[in-house]
Design a protein around this motif. Sequence first.
Motif, short mmCIF file in Angstrom:
data_model
loop_
_atom_site.label_atom_id
_atom_site.label_comp_id
_atom_site.label_asym_id
_atom_site.label_seq_id
_atom_site.Cartn_x
_atom_site.Cartn_y
_atom_site.Cartn_z
N UNK A 68 36.55 -54.76 -3.31
CA UNK A 68 35.20 -55.30 -3.29
C UNK A 68 34.79 -55.64 -4.72
N UNK A 69 34.19 -56.79 -4.87
CA UNK A 69 33.73 -57.23 -6.19
C UNK A 69 32.22 -57.42 -6.14
N UNK A 158 36.89 -49.44 -7.16
CA UNK A 158 36.33 -50.09 -5.98
C UNK A 158 37.41 -50.65 -5.06
N UNK A 159 38.61 -50.11 -5.20
CA UNK A 159 39.68 -50.54 -4.30
C UNK A 159 39.56 -49.80 -2.97
N UNK A 160 40.00 -50.47 -1.92
CA UNK A 160 40.05 -49.82 -0.62
C UNK A 160 41.44 -50.08 -0.02
N UNK A 216 34.31 -42.57 0.74
CA UNK A 216 33.21 -43.01 -0.11
C UNK A 216 33.35 -44.48 -0.50
N UNK A 217 34.58 -44.90 -0.77
CA UNK A 217 34.81 -46.31 -1.07
C UNK A 217 34.41 -47.20 0.10
N UNK A 253 26.11 -42.97 -7.71
CA UNK A 253 26.15 -42.81 -9.16
C UNK A 253 27.52 -42.33 -9.61
N UNK A 254 28.13 -41.43 -8.83
CA UNK A 254 29.45 -40.93 -9.19
C UNK A 254 30.49 -42.05 -9.15
N UNK A 255 30.35 -42.97 -8.19
CA UNK A 255 31.34 -44.03 -8.03
C UNK A 255 31.11 -45.21 -8.98
#
Length: 278
Positions: A68-69, A158-160, A216-217, A253-255
């Motif tokens: 995701x971008x 942000x990779x899945x 979470x992602x 916030x953590x991610x």
Amino acid sequence: MPILHPADSHELHLSSLNTIEAAAGPIKSLPRFYPAGHRVERHTHSRAQLLYAAKGVVVVATEEGRWMLPPGHALWIAPGIAHSVEMLVDVTMLSLYLAPGVVAGLPERVKTVGVTDLARALIVAAVNPEPEDNTPARAALIMPLLLDVISTLPERGLALPFPSDPRLAALCRSFVAQPTAELPIDRWADQMSMSRRTFTRIFRRETGLSLSTWRQQACLFAALPRLADGEPVTTVALDLGYDSVAAFTTMFKRMLGSPPRIYLARDRSQPAASASLL
């Protein structure tokens, strides 16, 4: 908003690829505007690409997974990697295509990076400069600095990635379709005829992520387009099954390094860049 018909889209995409491959210099830049729902079909190019979404949210898919971008981020795509791009909302995309070896030490894979204020200004100046700045002398100053800055952009998780095992991939696809803060690990393990411990070990081996991080992602994948479209944080958090806005904000916030309101306000404060339609 211009309507992009499938036949026109295909022809323009081929033209764009030909332009990239025919470029003579170390960097080829292309500004593009894509309407929501547009999809750039699977393709490759011999140059590395730094794909920067100045506005909007995109998803890039490869054989290794989906990236995701969100606004304010860029995706580094190494040369020769087949990928497709899907626009979740209207997208202003500023891309740099780098000749092999022009920047030493860059990864031979796909990764999401955060775009610093300096990098953002340099990308806009390089890809879509104001008329008064569009001179060879300015470009000669901007490009070397931009190449140096690219190598220092911070990686964002942000990779899945999706597993290769068909049964496990099916479970992941069903979760992405309806993500929730609570992932039924025991039920998934039962469906795979595995113990909980074996299942979590295999999941990490298949995806490179713990099940908790992967969940979470997936939730971020679902939340970011809605937040970017103006939905309240409270609504999004509760829809995703979080017990409270605070719990969702802590995860966010953590991610991504900052809470949703600050993260999105920072993006919306950035000036929009104009671009042509591909």
